[in-house]
Structures are given as C-alpha cells and as structure tokens.
Design an enzyme around this catalytic site. Structure first.
Site, PDB file in Angstrom:
ATOM      1  NE  ARG A 103      -2.484   1.089   3.589  1.00  0.00           N
ATOM      2  CZ  ARG A 103      -3.278   0.806   4.631  1.00  0.00           C
ATOM      3  NH1 ARG A 103      -4.545   0.490   4.437  1.00  0.00           N
ATOM      4  NH2 ARG A 103      -2.791   0.825   5.841  1.00  0.00           N
ATOM      5  N   GLY A 173      -1.488   8.140  -3.703  1.00  0.00           N
ATOM      6  CA  GLY A 173      -0.086   7.741  -3.560  1.00  0.00           C
ATOM      7  C   GLY A 173       0.582   7.525  -4.909  1.00  0.00           C
ATOM      8  CE1 TYR A 470      -9.873   7.492 -11.983  1.00  0.00           C
ATOM      9  CE2 TYR A 470     -10.973   7.523 -14.103  1.00  0.00           C
ATOM     10  CZ  TYR A 470     -10.266   8.166 -13.118  1.00  0.00           C
ATOM     11  OH  TYR A 470      -9.942   9.502 -13.270  1.00  0.00           O
TER      12      TYR A 470
HETATM   13  C1  LIG Z   1     -10.253  10.393  -4.245  1.00  0.00           C
HETATM   14  C2  LIG Z   1      -9.535   9.800  -5.428  1.00  0.00           C
HETATM   15  C3  LIG Z   1      -9.115  10.637  -6.456  1.00  0.00           C
HETATM   16  C4  LIG Z   1      -8.439  10.127  -7.563  1.00  0.00           C
HETATM   17  N1  LIG Z   1      -8.041  10.981  -8.564  1.00  0.00           N
HETATM   18  C5  LIG Z   1      -7.383  10.485  -9.645  1.00  0.00           C
HETATM   19  C6  LIG Z   1      -6.944  11.346 -10.705  1.00  0.00           C
HETATM   20  O1  LIG Z   1      -7.142  12.562 -10.675  1.00  0.00           O
HETATM   21  N2  LIG Z   1      -6.321  10.787 -11.759  1.00  0.00           N
HETATM   22  C7  LIG Z   1      -6.072   9.455 -11.838  1.00  0.00           C
HETATM   23  O2  LIG Z   1      -5.452   9.025 -12.816  1.00  0.00           O
HETATM   24  N3  LIG Z   1      -6.461   8.619 -10.855  1.00  0.00           N
HETATM   25  C8  LIG Z   1      -7.110   9.101  -9.767  1.00  0.00           C
HETATM   26  N4  LIG Z   1      -7.517   8.245  -8.778  1.00  0.00           N
HETATM   27  C9  LIG Z   1      -7.237   6.810  -8.900  1.00  0.00           C
HETATM   28  C10 LIG Z   1      -5.822   6.498  -8.400  1.00  0.00           C
HETATM   29  O3  LIG Z   1      -4.899   6.855  -9.399  1.00  0.00           O
HETATM   30  C11 LIG Z   1      -5.690   4.995  -8.118  1.00  0.00           C
HETATM   31  O4  LIG Z   1      -6.607   4.620  -7.128  1.00  0.00           O
HETATM   32  C12 LIG Z   1      -4.254   4.638  -7.706  1.00  0.00           C
HETATM   33  O5  LIG Z   1      -4.030   3.272  -7.919  1.00  0.00           O
HETATM   34  C13 LIG Z   1      -4.024   4.972  -6.248  1.00  0.00           C
HETATM   35  O6  LIG Z   1      -2.708   4.757  -5.849  1.00  0.00           O
HETATM   36  P1  LIG Z   1      -2.421   4.626  -4.280  1.00  0.00           P
HETATM   37  O7  LIG Z   1      -0.967   4.361  -4.119  1.00  0.00           O
HETATM   38  O8  LIG Z   1      -3.035   5.760  -3.558  1.00  0.00           O
HETATM   39  O9  LIG Z   1      -3.314   3.353  -3.929  1.00  0.00           O
HETATM   40  P2  LIG Z   1      -3.035   1.937  -3.236  1.00  0.00           P
HETATM   41  O10 LIG Z   1      -4.383   1.469  -2.834  1.00  0.00           O
HETATM   42  O11 LIG Z   1      -1.984   2.048  -2.198  1.00  0.00           O
HETATM   43  O12 LIG Z   1      -2.487   1.061  -4.432  1.00  0.00           O
HETATM   44  C14 LIG Z   1      -3.213   0.779  -5.609  1.00  0.00           C
HETATM   45  C15 LIG Z   1      -2.672  -0.503  -6.249  1.00  0.00           C
HETATM   46  O13 LIG Z   1      -1.271  -0.374  -6.516  1.00  0.00           O
HETATM   47  C16 LIG Z   1      -0.521  -1.301  -5.734  1.00  0.00           C
HETATM   48  N5  LIG Z   1       0.640  -0.598  -5.180  1.00  0.00           N
HETATM   49  C17 LIG Z   1       0.612   0.516  -4.409  1.00  0.00           C
HETATM   50  N6  LIG Z   1       1.858   0.882  -4.089  1.00  0.00           N
HETATM   51  C18 LIG Z   1       2.684  -0.009  -4.676  1.00  0.00           C
HETATM   52  C19 LIG Z   1       4.098  -0.153  -4.682  1.00  0.00           C
HETATM   53  N7  LIG Z   1       4.900   0.704  -4.038  1.00  0.00           N
HETATM   54  N8  LIG Z   1       4.633  -1.195  -5.347  1.00  0.00           N
HETATM   55  C20 LIG Z   1       3.831  -2.077  -5.999  1.00  0.00           C
HETATM   56  N9  LIG Z   1       2.499  -1.988  -6.028  1.00  0.00           N
HETATM   57  C21 LIG Z   1       1.926  -0.957  -5.364  1.00  0.00           C
HETATM   58  C22 LIG Z   1      -1.451  -1.756  -4.651  1.00  0.00           C
HETATM   59  O14 LIG Z   1      -1.095  -3.024  -4.136  1.00  0.00           O
HETATM   60  C23 LIG Z   1      -2.790  -1.746  -5.349  1.00  0.00           C
HETATM   61  O15 LIG Z   1      -2.923  -2.880  -6.159  1.00  0.00           O
HETATM   62  C24 LIG Z   1      -8.196   8.738  -7.650  1.00  0.00           C
HETATM   63  C25 LIG Z   1      -8.621   7.912  -6.617  1.00  0.00           C
HETATM   64  C26 LIG Z   1      -9.293   8.418  -5.518  1.00  0.00           C
HETATM   65  C27 LIG Z   1      -9.760   7.492  -4.424  1.00  0.00           C
END
Ligand SMILES: Cc1cc2nc3c(=O)[nH]c(=O)nc-3n(C[C@H](O)[C@H](O)[C@H](O)COP(=O)(O)OP(=O)(O)OC[C@H]3O[C@@H](n4cnc5c(N)ncnc54)[C@H](O)[C@@H]3O)c2cc1C
Ligand SMILES: *[C@@H]1O[C@H](CO)[C@@H](O)[C@H](O)[C@H]1NC(C)=O
Ligand SMILES: *[C@@H]1O[C@H](CO)[C@@H](O)[C@H](O)[C@H]1NC(C)=O
Ligand SMILES: *[C@@H]1O[C@H](CO)[C@@H](O)[C@H](O)[C@H]1NC(C)=O
Ligand SMILES: *[C@@H]1O[C@H](CO)[C@@H](O)[C@H](O)[C@H]1NC(C)=O
Length: 535
Positions: A103, A173, A470
């Site tokens: 995460r 993230g 998404y």
């Molecule tokens: C409120 C909100 C706004 C958003 N706005 C946008 C936007 O403007 N544009 C857009 O393109 N997308 C947007 N998203 C979607 C977002 O890009 C994805 O949800 C993205 O995957 C989130 O990354 P995270 O690291 O926060 O999530 P996490 O839940 O931490 O990870 C998502 C996936 O990636 C994997 N992962 C995470 N970190 C790593 C790592 N270091 N190494 C290997 N695998 C990893 C996780 O296991 C999981 O499968 C939005 C989502 C939300 C909830």
C-alpha cells in the site's frame, strides 16, 4: 474494572488467533534474521495486539466500504523505513506461505492494497515518502509512499515554473498512481505521469533491488501502466519535471439543464480533444437538487478548466474554439500552477499550501466507480438517458476528462496504458452513499451497473476499454489458486488492449510462480509447451 476488560480481551485474542500467533512468531524470527537491525522491529512490525495495528489498518483506506467485522485482516502490518526490511518481508512471506498487499496511498477503488482472502501481510510505505527535487536537472526522485500533494508541494518549494502531470487528488499515492498511468490537468500537454518516468527502484520476488538498467526495458515498461502490484514492490521513481508558465488561468462554469447543459456537453465532445493543448476542460456532471425531498431535478454540468497562460490569451482562444460556452474574463482567475493544484483539489483561494501534505482525504465515503472511453460523440438523446438515470440516485457523478493533444502522439504500445489516439475522452461514473449496510450498498452498486449497461452503445467496443486506476472488479477477477491467462484476458484486454499479452510475458519472466498476486494481477503467460491450449 478496566483490568477485567483487558484480561478478557487478551484471552479472546489468544484463543481466536493461536495459529496466526505461531505464523507471526515464525515471521518475526525470519525478519530478525534477514533484515539489518536498522530499525527496531517494534517500530515497523505491527501485530494485531499493538495499538498502531488498527491505526495503520484504517488510516489510509480511502473507501471505507471494505473494512468491517467480517473482513479478513492482515496477520501483521509492516511499515518499513528501509529497503532491507522490504527485502526481508518478501523472503519471509514466501517462506511462511503468506501473500503481500503493498500500500502506498490506499486509494485502490476495490481495496486491493489492504484486503485478501488468503493469509497475508500489508507492507505500508507510509514512511518511505521522501521527495528529492533537482531543479538544475529538472528531475526528482520520489519514494513510492509519497502522495501527489507531497510531490507537488516539494516541486513548488523549489520552482514556480515546474510541475508534474499527474492526478488531481493530493492524497493519492505515487506507488499505485504512477504504476497504473496517472492523469490530471496537464494530460493534454504532457501525457500521463507514467509517460514522464525516467527510472525506478523495484524489489522483485527474489528480494533483489533493481533499477531501470538492472531490471531491463521489458520490466521497466510493465511497471509504467501495468500496475506495480503484479511485479514486485516499487520503492521509488525518478521523474522528469515539466515546465509550466508563471501564470495559469482557471475557471469553472456551471450550467443546469434549464441553462442548456445538454447542448453544451454535446458540443464539448467535438471540441475538448481538439483544443489547443494548453487548455484542459473537463466536465463534472452531478445532481445538485435539494437533498431532502427525495425527488431532485437539478442536473448540473460544471466545465472545470486549466489554461497554461494568462486570461488575455485564453479569451480569444475560447472565443474561436468554443464560443458556445460564452467564457468571459470575469469567469477566470489567474494564479500560479501550484495554486491551481489547490483549486482543482477544492480548496479556497489563499489556503496554505500545507494542505497538500495532509494525507487524509476530506471526503471519505462509501463508493463504487466504473470507467469508459468514448470515441464518437454521444447524441443528445443518449445524454438525456443519463440524466434520467441520475435523477433516480442520490450522490452521483460523471466526470469526463478530455484526451487529445500529447496523448495522440504516443503509440498504444509505448506503455501498457493503451488509451491514446482515437479516444475523445474518459468517463468516470461514481456513486456514493452514507450508510454501509449490505442491502443499501447493493442498491447503489446495482444502479451504477445499470447505468454502465445503458452506456454500452455509446462507448468503446471490442474491447469496451477501462482505466486500470479506476479499478473495477465487475470486469472480472482471477481465481486465486489457479490464475489463468485465458480467464484474465477478458478483463486484461479492457485495461491494456494488445499490451496484455506482453504484460503476461514479462510476468512469466520475473515472477513465474505468481507470488505477487491479487484479484486483478497479471497472470504469468503459460509456458510455451502449454501455449497452444491457451491462446
Ligand atoms: C479520491 C480519489 C481521487 C483520484 N483521482 C485520480 C486522478 O485525478 N487521476 C487518476 O489518474 N487517478 C485518480 N484516482 C485513482 C488512483 O490513481 C488509483 O486509485 C491509484 O491506484 C491509487 O494509488 P495509491 O498508491 O493511492 O493506492 P493503493 O491502494 O496504495 O495502491 C493501488 C494498487 O497499486 C498497488 N501498489 C501501491 N503501491 C505499490 C508499490 N509501491 N509497489 C507495488 N504496487 C503498489 C497496490 O497493491 C494496489 O494494487 C483517484 C482515486 C481516488 C480514491
Ligand atoms: C503481542 O503478541 C506477541 C505474541 O504474538 C507478543 O510477543 C507481544 O509482546 C505482544 N505485544 C503486546 C503489546 O502485547
Ligand atoms: C465487508 O467487507 C467485505 C470485503 O472485505 C465486503 O465484501 C462486504 O460487502 C462488507 N460488508 C458490508 C456490510 O458492507
Ligand atoms: C487533514 O484533513 C482532514 C480532512 O479534511 C482534517 O479532518 C484534519 O484536521 C486535517 N489535519 C490537519 C493536521 O490539518
Ligand atoms: C485452472 O483453471 C483452468 C481455467 O479456468 C481450468 O481449465 C483448469 O482445470 C484449472 N486447473 C486446476 C488445477 O484447478
């Protein structure tokens, strides 16, 4: 009294988790052998009986739908400070037969970064979030646990004429976001976040730390749009910063149906992807009618825009390209690029930039989302059918993000993210609700599935494409015990089109036993001798 409660609580815990305690003991022993004593294990390994366990479990899940009494919880949560702890976690998880959920920002729509049916641990990169900006070189190293807000903030501390083309929400993230593509207001000028990655550090299934050179171009290709979770644990990215002008202009024009929203949305489809690449106009459609009456009748389309330049240039440009919107100087505000980041994130003008460092999303609620790509303008009558369905729900959004510009100049196979030339815009459908009861959730989820079904004639076909970030498990899931390439092909080609095959080929090379897996991870391409049966 307090002591009594405590005793009973501990007793229950030890009874219900006697097997997991054994697994944990073995895991801890293994960790102490394999990781350098850089940090005390108590600071990085959180067992269910530690106070930080539930804090970390809850803290960065952005969709609270998924954590409840019946959810299976991780055996432990690891918050590493150092790569060696991640290396050890991978080796020890393999030894103990545990899965890993990684995460970074916790925004996965289906909770895949912190949920699993199989016994698992969470590796939460919250403490690996350093951003080092090198303005001379116009690059930065960003650790995977950093948020977009932290990245944008760090760039703005060094320069007012640099930015980075990634998503709009600051709490997202970079670990998940960049590895799934990543787009925001600079998409039409500079493409995806993944298009602007120069190097990366990844820890593979054998615990090796690899960079671009040592991982090779195929794996480096795969992690820029194919999702990180299938290939290892990403530790950091090296990115190319992009130039932004000292002054940008923003505006948001709201139009209700009575004010002609349908005709304007319809017209927007013909111009948004054709506009000068310095203009980004997205549309957010929502029902803004009275919340209490049950029956609400006010659909509103908001034309939400960033222009890379001053208002004096924007007005004539819009007058020529999209006069129907009737944009006037009074609708516009000039600001710096970093102020526009706050504007799009919904903060008022003059708010301190410090809000970009806050990892808590202000508006966490239960939601379900889905996505589509549109290649031909939807007729007005088609849009009216959407409005009709919107009036039957409470909190719904349709966000239309224009493509074109730079996106048209990058080939479909350049990166795993295939949605390039020929796509007018991306749609995200989102329904939110406030009470988390299965019956209520099901009703809303059913509604969005019906809307999705209604949209079928108007959107991309064969495959009906979707955006990996998404995440939507309705598109299909892996059998966890027996990942099958042919089964995954169904959802895999929606996210990746023809690139799915190459992703599965890379997966077979770097993780043939499918250690890094989840409901929608890339399965390894079956061995050559089985290939005839599968393809
Ligand atoms: C409120 C909100 C706004 C958003 N706005 C946008 C936007 O403007 N544009 C857009 O393109 N997308 C947007 N998203 C979607 C977002 O890009 C994805 O949800 C993205 O995957 C989130 O990354 P995270 O690291 O926060 O999530 P996490 O839940 O931490 O990870 C998502 C996936 O990636 C994997 N992962 C995470 N970190 C790593 C790592 N270091 N190494 C290997 N695998 C990893 C996780 O296991 C999981 O499968 C939005 C989502 C939300 C909830
Ligand atoms: C939690 O449980 C482990 C055994 O599984 C034990 O070693 C540890 O001391 C406990 N920690 C606390 C805070 O009770
Ligand atoms: C609880 O979470 C699980 C996923 O872990 C989900 O399938 C289930 O629907 C949730 N329960 C409720 C009542 O929402
Ligand atoms: C961070 O944001 C959340 C949600 O908006 C808010 O409740 C909290 O007070 C903020 N924290 C700080 C330190 O500003
Ligand atoms: C694995 O899945 C495939 C396709 O879903 C199926 O044909 C095969 O029998 C399964 N194998 C095992 C060992 O379950």
């Amino acid at each position: 009294m307090g002591c009594f409660t405590l005793t009973v609580f501990l007793l229950m815990l030890s009874v219900s988790s006697s097997t997991s305690a054994t697994v944990n003991d073995h895991f801890l022993q293994c960790m102490s052998i394999h990781s350098t004593p850089h940090a005390k294990s108590a600071q990085i390994i959180h067992q269910p009986n530690s106070s930080l366990y539930s804090y970390f479990l809850q803290s960065s899940q952005q969709n609270p739908r998924w954590l409840n009494a019946s959810t299976s919880k991780p055996l432990l949560i690891l918050t590493p400070f150092h790569e060696s702890e991640i290396q050890a976690a991978i080796l020890c998880s393999r030894k103990q037969g545990l899965q890993i959920r990684t995460r970074s920002g916790g925004h996965d729509y289906e909770g895949l970064s912190y949920l699993s049916e199989a016994p698992f641990i969470i590796v939460d990169l919250i403490y690996l979030g350093t951003v080092s900006v090198d303005i001379e070189d116009e690059t930065a190293w960003v650790q995977a646990g950093a948020t977009l807000g932290e990245l944008y903030y760090s760039i703005s501390m060094k320069s007012h004429i640099h930015g980075f083309p990634a998503g709009i929400c600051p709490t997202v993230g970079v670990g998940g976001h960049f590895s799934g593509g990543g787009f925001g207001t600079l998409l039409r000028k500079y493409g995806l976040a993944a298009d602007n990655i120069l190097d990366a550090y990844l820890i593979d299934v054998n615990g090796r730390i690899l960079n671009r050179e040592s991982m090779g171009e195929s794996l480096f290709w795969a992690i820029r749009g194919g999702g990180g979770a299938s290939f290892g644990i990403l530790v950091s990215w090296k990115i190319k910063l992009v130039r932004v002008p000292p002054t940008v202009t923003v505006f948001t024009i709201h139009k209700t149906l009575e004010q002609g929203a349908t005709k304007l949305v319809h017209r927007w489809q013909y111009v948004a992807d054709q506009l000068h690449e310095d203009i980004f106009i997205r549309i957010i459609i929502q029902d803004v009618g009275g919340q209490s009456s049950g029956k609400k009748m006010t659909i509103q389309a908001s034309f939400n825009s960033l222009f890379l330049g001053g208002v004096d240039k924007l007005i004539p440009l819009m007058g020529k390209s999209f006069p129907e919107l009737g944009l006037q100087a009074g609708d516009c505000t000039e600001m710096t690029w970093i102020e526009s980041v706050l504007y799009f994130a919904g903060f008022p003008r003059g708010n301190s930039l410090d809000v970009l460092l806050n990892r808590t999303h202000p508006d966490r609620s239960y939601f379900k989302a889905k996505s589509d790509y549109v290649k031909e303008p939807i007729p007005e009558v088609g849009l009216e059918g959407v409005w009709e369905r919107f009036l039957k729900e409470q909190i719904v959004f349709m966000i239309m993000d224009p493509y074109g510009g730079r996106m048209n100049k990058i080939s479909e196979s350049e990166l795993p993210f295939p949605h390039r030339k020929g796509n007018l815009y991306n749609i995200q459908y989102l329904v939110k609700w406030e009470v988390n009861e299965a019956k209520i959730s099901n009703k809303h989820v059913h509604w969005i599935r019906m809307l999705f079904q209604y949209m079928r004639p108007f959107v991309s076909k064969s495959p009906r494409a979707a955006y990996l970030n998404y995440r939507d498990l309705d598109l299909g899931i892996n059998n966890q015990d027996n990942a099958s390439y042919s089964q995954a092909w169904v959802w895999g080609t929606k996210y990746f089109k023809g690139n799915f095959f190459r992703l599965a080929w890379v997966k077979a090379k770097v993780d043939p036993d499918n250690f890094f897996r989840n409901e929608q991870s890339i399965p390894p391409l079956p061995h050559m001798e089985n290939k005839k049966k599968v393809v």
